[in-house]
Enzyme design. Sequence first.
Site, mmCIF file in Angstrom:
data_model
loop_
_atom_site.group_PDB
_atom_site.id
_atom_site.type_symbol
_atom_site.label_atom_id
_atom_site.label_comp_id
_atom_site.label_asym_id
_atom_site.label_seq_id
_atom_site.Cartn_x
_atom_site.Cartn_y
_atom_site.Cartn_z
ATOM 1 N N GLY A 1 1.392 -7.031 -4.404
ATOM 2 C CA GLY A 1 2.703 -7.792 -4.727
ATOM 3 C C GLY A 1 3.400 -7.674 -3.620
ATOM 4 O O GLY A 1 3.182 -8.031 -2.464
ATOM 5 N N ASP A 2 4.516 -7.071 -3.687
ATOM 6 C CA ASP A 2 5.542 -7.229 -2.486
ATOM 7 C C ASP A 2 5.821 -5.558 -2.164
ATOM 8 O O ASP A 2 6.713 -5.223 -1.581
ATOM 9 C CB ASP A 2 6.992 -7.502 -3.086
ATOM 10 C CG ASP A 2 7.495 -7.080 -4.203
ATOM 11 O OD1 ASP A 2 6.823 -6.187 -4.851
ATOM 12 O OD2 ASP A 2 9.051 -7.014 -4.337
#
Length: 604
Positions: A490-491
């Site tokens: 993800g981030d």
Amino acid sequence: MMRPGLMFKLSLLLAFIGVLASGSTGFYAYRANRAMLVGEAGRNLLTATELLGRRFSVAIDDMAADALVLASMPSSALVAQSSDDVKAKTDRARLAQVFSSFMLHHPGYLQARLISRDQFGLERIRFDRDGSGIVEVQGANLQEKGQFAYVFDTLALAPGHVYIGPITINRERGAHYAEGKPVLHLAAPVATPAGVVVGVVVLDVDLAVLLKLLRTDLPPDYEVYLANEWGDFLVHPDASQAFGFDKGRRVFMQDSFAATKPLFDRAQNSVLINGLANPEQALNAVLAFVKRPFGTSAGNRFIVLGLGKPLSGVLAGASLLGDQIVRMVLFSSVTALLLAILFARALTRPLQILTHAATHFFAETATEALPLKRTDEIGMLARCFDRMRREIRSQVDALHDKQHQLAYLANHDVLTSLPNRMMFMQRLDAAVQDATANGERLAVLFVDLDRFKQINDQFGHSFGDTVLVAVAHRLQQVISRGHTVARLGGDEFVVLVEGAYSSDSATDLAAKIVQALDSELPVEGRQVAVGASVGISEFPQDGVSGRDLLLHADTAMYVAKSKGRGFWQRYGDLSGEQRVKTAYEMTIADENERPLYHARSAAR
């Protein structure tokens, strides 16, 4: 009557030798190619089996971590002590929500229970999975479980430890969907702040769901085998061979595959069985078996995991090459016959060269150069032979390249080319060991992007991927050589700070990261500022294991994010109350806003 002359006899002899040499060359090349393909397939299969074994061990450890998270919650101890005051009821309702959330986010859990030490191991909280979803069992339906090993053995453990039971068929009555299924019991003791064990948290894992998740990227023709430390089959392509001990008979892996016996005698850690060389061991198949620890909390227990691949699929390429070799042998035989009749004496030396080259087909360098520049049939034969040799070698090189690519993909993030979670944890564990041995320090920085979700929603996932690549590049510019930056998923990014280290260097680096990511990034003609929040954990004061350092860095990041955007936070600066509160908030947070840490870890 005129007798045949020496030239005629020599021509016939050379023609015979030429045909024999061509046939033997083709046969040897065909056999050697089959052996080469099977050997390469076996090595690739062994690599895949080892990767699958690592995934299985990591999955067991992650589930053990889930049990510890539930057991370490303060409300677990209160509910286990069976208090009837209003606060205890509130704590039970809140804890029941957490158990329900665990069941919803983990489809492999068949049951989640909190069992008290008192009243013969009475269940206090119990959630079962059935065909329609999650069911909470309450009141008179709660059962006494003190007679089961996963209860009394776990009660004997110290807080922070995990009981991992054997994989068996669940024969407990009233177990809903878990009854009659292969399950694995994981349990952790629940203790009061004073360290008194007052109950246990038990998670029942569906073995079928666990294996399905692990083999999602395996080819469909692969067969999976799994045996416990005694050799009983737990998973077998023939379902009647699995869990024989539950059916009144025992079916052992070492009896079915004698080559695996050293695994159970602890003499070897891996075994490769070649059905081409040992058909009695593995009929029409290539098999690879590896021994893996059964979770880090299970002592010396282990499992044996195996993968099998049909021999017909491995030798598909050899069959095509065999057809080419047959045509090549026929062509070379006719050529040898014509040349033997016309040029018996002149062909002696060139044929010797070709025969020698054929018998040294896989040699790195030829003793004599092939007559490739000749314009007659011998030159054509030499060029065809050389082309076939180069083609086979190119196939071998291609197989090696694919193996290297698989090894690279197993340790790196596909999007950013940064190290992935598996590789980062390996480096972190190695760094912790080195720091422990040398009395050094290190730090883990957990970086979470602040505005990535808005960017992703506004411009789309493709643009978001490009932003992640730009963020990775910016982080590599900020991080000094000798440190490691990785993407967890993800981030989320993480940094391992090693070498000459102090607390100030970690906080300075966190400030640089916040400043660098708060600055605008040029992405596809746009200027984007994503921003970041950073959590810092330090060794040894914040944890003595890689898992604890990563978890505490995540906790610190969570506190930093709660302050707003563009902050960093050291875990060591948090009070005990903040740590407990943050861990609790991370556990019960909404799925769309802050997924559970252990759920995110499993997804990565």
